[in-house]
Enzyme design. Sequence first.
Site, short mmCIF file in Angstrom:
data_model
loop_
_atom_site.label_atom_id
_atom_site.label_comp_id
_atom_site.label_asym_id
_atom_site.label_seq_id
_atom_site.Cartn_x
_atom_site.Cartn_y
_atom_site.Cartn_z
N ASP A 38 0.83 -1.20 0.00
CA ASP A 38 0.00 0.00 0.00
C ASP A 38 0.87 1.25 0.00
O ASP A 38 2.05 1.21 0.39
CB ASP A 38 -0.89 0.04 1.25
CG ASP A 38 -2.09 -0.90 1.14
OD1 ASP A 38 -2.40 -1.31 0.01
OD2 ASP A 38 -2.70 -1.19 2.17
N LYS A 60 -4.10 2.47 -2.48
CA LYS A 60 -5.45 3.01 -2.60
C LYS A 60 -5.52 4.23 -1.68
O LYS A 60 -5.37 4.11 -0.47
CB LYS A 60 -6.50 1.99 -2.19
CG LYS A 60 -6.44 0.69 -2.99
CD LYS A 60 -7.49 -0.30 -2.54
CE LYS A 60 -8.87 0.07 -3.04
NZ LYS A 60 -9.00 -0.01 -4.50
N MET A 173 -9.59 8.28 8.52
CA MET A 173 -9.96 8.88 7.23
C MET A 173 -11.10 9.90 7.38
O MET A 173 -12.04 9.93 6.60
CB MET A 173 -10.35 7.78 6.23
CG MET A 173 -9.22 6.81 5.94
SD MET A 173 -9.72 5.36 4.96
CE MET A 173 -10.51 4.34 6.23
#
Length: 258
Positions: A38, A60, A173
């Site tokens: 990642d 991502k 997030m």
Amino acid sequence: MNASIPTVSLVGAGPGDPELLTVRALKRLQEADVVLTDDLVDARVLALLRPETRVLRVGKRGGCISTEQRFIHELMIREARSGARVVRLKGGDPFVFGRGGEEVTALREAGIEVEVVSGLTAGIAAPASIGIPVTDRRHAPGVAFVTGHRQDGEDAPDWAALARSGLSLVIYMGLARAEELVASLRAGGLDPRTPAAVIAAAHTAQQRQAICTLESLPATLKSQRIASPAILVIGTVVNEAWQVETLPGLQLSAVGSC
């Protein structure tokens, strides 16, 4: 693991500092033939790989062009069936907002054996880096880990229910929707003076943090120019933070002993 059966190891890389890797994670990294990594995995962790290990970047990131999840599944399956020792490397923990469950399902359906090597998730490690315990019986009966990010058409968390829960909130997030989630928590009854903290890029040289109140959180993120990746913590556990300059609008209260 059975060496005769194609295998993929889902490995948690932790929040940044390679010294926070588990012993098993380090072992799997140094055995790997190919690593699908990642974007949030720290470069210092990748530096632990053997020189001949192939590194495939399949990150991502919200708001950016990202690798499709189905393609990641197909790539892991193809590499494992070729006989390679495959590691799927994720920041934090594979099973905490890391789509690890989806990847396990895809691999098992393809007849691939899966090993999960847990990592230290940023939702625990980031607050701890400034002295915030995500659980503390003097403050709350528990903690809720929740994501502030959602795809179009997905339901948002029930912020009103979380506001009433009395739990400490650790939000992944959440920066892009900070104003929305703060408004929803306040509408649900959470005191606007509730302490809040943001910790960005935890356990890296770029780590930044700030403490404020729930109502001043969006303005603090803007004024301090704090960017993702970051963890938000909301609740009186924030009062336990150390070595952090308190921003205007928050009075840290003393906590009595049991």
